[in-house]
Design an enzyme around this catalytic site. Structure first.
Site, PDB file in Angstrom:
ATOM      1  N   GLY A 186      -2.443   0.446  -6.382  1.00 45.92           N
ATOM      2  CA  GLY A 186      -1.147   0.321  -7.700  1.00 45.92           C
ATOM      3  C   GLY A 186      -1.082   1.307  -7.837  1.00 45.92           C
ATOM      4  CD  GLN A 216       0.237   5.631 -11.922  1.00 46.13           C
ATOM      5  OE1 GLN A 216       0.430   4.562 -11.549  1.00 46.13           O
ATOM      6  NE2 GLN A 216      -0.876   6.449 -11.116  1.00 46.13           N
ATOM      7  CG  LEU A 239      -1.810   6.927  -5.857  1.00 48.39           C
ATOM      8  CD1 LEU A 239      -0.735   6.086  -5.843  1.00 48.39           C
ATOM      9  CD2 LEU A 239      -2.384   7.675  -5.263  1.00 48.39           C
ATOM     10  CD  GLU A 265      -1.923   1.145 -11.079  1.00 41.60           C
ATOM     11  OE1 GLU A 265      -1.077   2.132 -11.583  1.00 41.60           O
ATOM     12  OE2 GLU A 265      -2.968   1.251 -10.068  1.00 41.60           O
ATOM     13  CG  HIS A 287      -0.886   4.266 -15.193  1.00 41.82           C
ATOM     14  ND1 HIS A 287      -1.359   6.092 -15.555  1.00 41.82           N
ATOM     15  CD2 HIS A 287      -1.648   4.303 -14.250  1.00 41.82           C
ATOM     16  CE1 HIS A 287      -2.003   6.137 -14.648  1.00 41.82           C
ATOM     17  NE2 HIS A 287      -2.263   5.156 -13.660  1.00 41.82           N
TER      18      HIS A 287
END
Length: 184
Positions: free
Chosen positions: A45, A50, A99, A141, A144
């Site tokens: 994801g 990001q 990540l 996700e 975020h």
């Protein structure tokens, strides 16, 4: 095009993302770039913050999980303006990574069922309940998009234990195999 992934410490990761309009410039290209970036980094994801964009766009590709979870064969979706309306089910603990937090993996408790709304890549509206692993990935996700990271769900003790790794990231020392943008 592979984009740099913003690492812990970047202000955009702590900013609440904005909904976008259907005529957002180059949306299809952005989504394609997000999938390419995520796949290159071996992620499942990726949220727009990001890659430095404070907008409510997420890509999820769970095909890599299809050997163990056959329901995710060819599962590759973009979520535009997603919002969680309600959570339900039981709290389930599972290890997560991110990540934007390379090298950190911790157990996180999340509800195993969520009610979400979003637009797909064709800008079709969806209003549905999602369960299990997909619900977890979506919550991770979508966090975020609200300026949150999975480490915000950790106990004070667990946060203390990863303090050194977070400090290294703040000094621009993120160790990973993909292109990143640190604050240094």
């Amino acid at each position: 095009m592979i984009l740099p992934i913003y690492v812990y410490g970047q202000p955009v990761l702590r900013k609440e993302a904005e909904d976008i309009t259907p005529d957002y410039p180059n949306l299809k290209e952005l989504i394609a770039n997000m999938f390419e970036t995520m796949n290159r980094a071996d992620g499942v994801g990726l949220a727009a913050p990001q890659i430095g964009l404070p907008i409510r766009v997420v890509t999820i590709d769970l095909d890599v999980m299809s050997d163990d979870l056959p329901e995710f064969k060819d599962f590759r979706r973009a979520y535009i303006n997603p919002h969680i309306l309600e959570v339900g089910g039981e709290e389930v603990s599972m290890e997560e990574g991110c990540l934007s937090l390379p090298g950190i993996h911790e157990a996180v408790k999340r509800p195993d069922r969520i009610h979400v709304t979003y637009l797909d890549e064709e800008l079709k509206e969806h209003d549905e309940w999602v369960e299990g692993y997909l619900a977890r990935v979506m919550q991770h996700e979508f966090d975020h998009l609200d300026g949150k990271m999975f480490i915000d769900h950790l106990s004070a003790l667990r946060k203390q234990m990863i303090k050194g790794k977070l400090g290294a990231m703040l000094k621009g020392k993120a160790r990973c195999s993909y292109k990143v943008k640190t604050i240094k």
